[in-house]
Enzyme design. Structure first.
Site, PDB file in Angstrom:
ATOM      1  N   LYS A 113      58.699  13.983  19.478  1.00 27.76           N
ATOM      2  CA  LYS A 113      58.293  12.582  18.749  1.00 27.76           C
ATOM      3  C   LYS A 113      58.427  11.429  19.840  1.00 27.76           C
ATOM      4  CE  LYS A 113      58.987  12.918  13.687  1.00 27.76           C
ATOM      5  NZ  LYS A 113      59.425  12.531  12.506  1.00 27.76           N
ATOM      6  N   LYS A 196      52.007  22.483  13.862  1.00 29.72           N
ATOM      7  CA  LYS A 196      52.583  22.575  12.678  1.00 29.72           C
ATOM      8  C   LYS A 196      51.536  21.829  11.740  1.00 29.72           C
ATOM      9  CE  LYS A 196      56.061  20.131  11.578  1.00 29.72           C
ATOM     10  NZ  LYS A 196      57.356  19.408  11.410  1.00 29.72           N
ATOM     11  N   LYS A 199      52.402  15.999   7.234  1.00 29.49           N
ATOM     12  CA  LYS A 199      51.830  15.034   6.432  1.00 29.49           C
ATOM     13  C   LYS A 199      51.085  14.194   7.219  1.00 29.49           C
ATOM     14  CE  LYS A 199      56.547  15.114   3.997  1.00 29.49           C
ATOM     15  NZ  LYS A 199      57.442  15.245   4.748  1.00 29.49           N
TER      16      LYS A 199
HETATM   17  P1  TYM Z   1      60.233  16.949   6.251  1.00 23.67           P
HETATM   18  O1  TYM Z   1      60.159  15.880   5.134  1.00 23.67           O
HETATM   19  O2  TYM Z   1      59.488  16.879   7.487  1.00 23.67           O
HETATM   20  O3  TYM Z   1      59.807  18.479   5.624  1.00 23.67           O
HETATM   21  C1  TYM Z   1      60.492  18.856   4.231  1.00 23.67           C
HETATM   22  C2  TYM Z   1      60.639  20.252   4.108  1.00 23.67           C
HETATM   23  O4  TYM Z   1      59.389  21.102   4.260  1.00 23.67           O
HETATM   24  C3  TYM Z   1      59.304  21.788   5.475  1.00 23.67           C
HETATM   25  N1  TYM Z   1      58.084  21.828   6.123  1.00 23.67           N
HETATM   26  C4  TYM Z   1      57.600  22.958   6.428  1.00 23.67           C
HETATM   27  N2  TYM Z   1      57.712  24.302   6.107  1.00 23.67           N
HETATM   28  C5  TYM Z   1      56.688  25.025   6.606  1.00 23.67           C
HETATM   29  N3  TYM Z   1      55.710  24.859   7.138  1.00 23.67           N
HETATM   30  C6  TYM Z   1      55.467  23.321   7.494  1.00 23.67           C
HETATM   31  N4  TYM Z   1      54.345  23.292   8.439  1.00 23.67           N
HETATM   32  C7  TYM Z   1      56.287  22.615   6.889  1.00 23.67           C
HETATM   33  N5  TYM Z   1      56.405  21.099   7.196  1.00 23.67           N
HETATM   34  C8  TYM Z   1      57.508  20.981   6.632  1.00 23.67           C
HETATM   35  C9  TYM Z   1      60.715  21.346   6.307  1.00 23.67           C
HETATM   36  O5  TYM Z   1      61.061  22.204   7.140  1.00 23.67           O
HETATM   37  C10 TYM Z   1      61.587  20.760   5.258  1.00 23.67           C
HETATM   38  O6  TYM Z   1      62.355  21.999   4.999  1.00 23.67           O
HETATM   39  N6  TYM Z   1      64.909  16.160   8.154  1.00 23.67           N
HETATM   40  C11 TYM Z   1      64.239  16.702   7.180  1.00 23.67           C
HETATM   41  C12 TYM Z   1      64.448  16.351   5.632  1.00 23.67           C
HETATM   42  C13 TYM Z   1      65.798  16.295   5.481  1.00 23.67           C
HETATM   43  C14 TYM Z   1      66.711  17.398   5.046  1.00 23.67           C
HETATM   44  C15 TYM Z   1      68.042  16.719   5.005  1.00 23.67           C
HETATM   45  C16 TYM Z   1      66.586  18.678   5.140  1.00 23.67           C
HETATM   46  C17 TYM Z   1      66.927  15.196   5.632  1.00 23.67           C
HETATM   47  N7  TYM Z   1      68.082  15.378   5.353  1.00 23.67           N
HETATM   48  C18 TYM Z   1      69.206  17.645   4.707  1.00 23.67           C
HETATM   49  C19 TYM Z   1      67.504  19.401   4.761  1.00 23.67           C
HETATM   50  C20 TYM Z   1      68.830  18.799   4.765  1.00 23.67           C
HETATM   51  C21 TYM Z   1      62.650  16.554   7.228  1.00 23.67           C
HETATM   52  O7  TYM Z   1      62.105  15.651   8.324  1.00 23.67           O
HETATM   53  O8  TYM Z   1      61.823  17.305   6.479  1.00 23.67           O
END
Ligand code: TYM
Length: 334
Positions: A113, A196, A199
């Site tokens: 990023k 990947k 969003k």
């Molecule tokens: P975030 O918001 O980017 O994504 C949320 C969840 O979706 C999964 N994910 C995917 N899985 C498979 N293929 C994809 N293309 C894909 N895009 C997203 C992510 O792996 C995630 O599980 N930092 C985290 C959010 C977070 C979190 C936490 C997660 C904050 N605190 C504590 C677990 C525990 C994030 O940015 O996810």
């Protein structure tokens, strides 16, 4: 009972990646009943990059609606938005003082990023994994279902817990495990199988949104990039075919099958047969969810009420753990 915790950022609409890699599996954890399940809309994380306030507000409710429409039951799980539980921020400060700059510097997501422009990124984006560790450890959660891209952050959580326990000579924070199992833990971009699905990608054609209608879903799969060869007879045949592998993986995730089972069923099939089958499956699975999301989002007061109730339950678990942490650290509390 042991606890599982996970979160999703309200930094845009939900994608099929979020559904297959996260939400669908969160529902499985909830239904398994082996763990107390705690799911969060991590709005504090979202603002590590600029979010328009109205958009953040709408996205928070959309993510909450996505959880609910997919089967997260606020009676069985705790569902809340992060900013309503201030303990996350307090613990994250303590963890910012435990974690080392070098650890953060090694995070691949930060490196990707920030790229060469780290100077222009927010301090919060750099420190983000300390907040994520706080999210998890505030509940003494041991299991964290996530997609592949979050593995490193969950491993860092374990390092922070270990260093805290070591520095303060306590055995307070538990070991946390990332849980990344089944198909579709890394759903790729429909236009480029090496990236990947996210969003925030530029083109809407590269992702399936959980709110897409049937025609849009069909069109996106039809236009999805593939190579000309038909589906192979064995898994081996998917090697070096990232787009083909991705579509097989998505099918498997949606159908609740393994990649091997999908290959067995479609061995030798051309895209003219596989893509419409995939689109039909996606519409069948996502259609009812997006209809339910629309219904829920039409009544934002109800969503807010559910989040407020979840936040109250979350605080009841988190506050004693934060109080004990402050005691360990040596803060005077009255
Ligand atoms: P975030 O918001 O980017 O994504 C949320 C969840 O979706 C999964 N994910 C995917 N899985 C498979 N293929 C994809 N293309 C894909 N895009 C997203 C992510 O792996 C995630 O599980 N930092 C985290 C959010 C977070 C979190 C936490 C997660 C904050 N605190 C504590 C677990 C525990 C994030 O940015 O996810």
């Amino acid at each position: 009972t042991p606890r599982a915790f996970s979160g999703i950022k309200p930094s845009g609409g939900l994608t099929l990646g979020n559904y297959l890699g996260a939400i669908k599996r969160f529902v499985d954890w909830q239904e398994a009943g082996t763990h107390e399940t705690i799911y969060c809309v991590v709005d504090l994380h979202a603002i590590t990059v600029w979010q328009d306030p109205d958009m953040l507000h709408a996205a928070t409710r959309e993510v909450a609606a996505g959880y609910l429409a997919s089967g997260i039951d606020p009676v069985k799980s705790i569902l809340f938005n992060q900013s309503q539980v201030p303990a996350h921020v307090e613990l994250s400060w303590i963890f910012s003082c435990v974690a080392r700059m070098g650890w953060m510097n090694r995070m691949t997501q930060w490196k990707e990023k920030a790229g060469k422009n780290a100077e222009k990124e927010s301090l919060g984006l750099f420190a983000y994994p300390a907040l994520m560790a706080a999210d998890i450890l505030l509940y003494h959660a041991t299991h964290v279902p996530v997609g592949e891209d979050q593995k490193q952050h969950v491993e860092l959580t374990r390092d922070i817990a270990q260093k805290f326990n070591h520095d303060y000579k306590v055995d307070f924070f538990p070991e946390t495990l990332p849980v990344i199992e089944g198909p579709a833990t890394r759903v790729m971009n429909l236009r480029d199988g090496t990236k990947k699905m996210s969003k925030s990608g530029e083109s809407d054609m590269e992702r399936i949104n959980m709110t897409d209608d049937a025609d849009t879903i069909a069109k996106k799969f039809k236009k999805a990039k593939t190579d000309p060869a038909p589906l192979p007879e064995t898994m081996e045949g998917l090697k070096d075919r990232p787009e083909a592998r991705n579509l097989v993986d998505i099918y498997a995730g949606l159908a609740g099958l393994s990649d091997e089972q999908v290959i067995a069923e479609y061995a030798g099939a051309g895209w003219g047969r596989f893509k419409p089958a995939l689109a039909d499956l996606a519409v069948a699975k996502l259609g009812p969810i997006s209809a339910e999301m629309a219904r829920l989002m039409a009544d934002p007061a109800e969503i807010d009420r559910i989040l407020a109730h979840g936040a109250e339950q979350a605080r009841a678990v988190a506050d004693p753990i934060l109080t004990r942490t402050k005691e360990i650290v040596g803060f005077v509390q009255s």
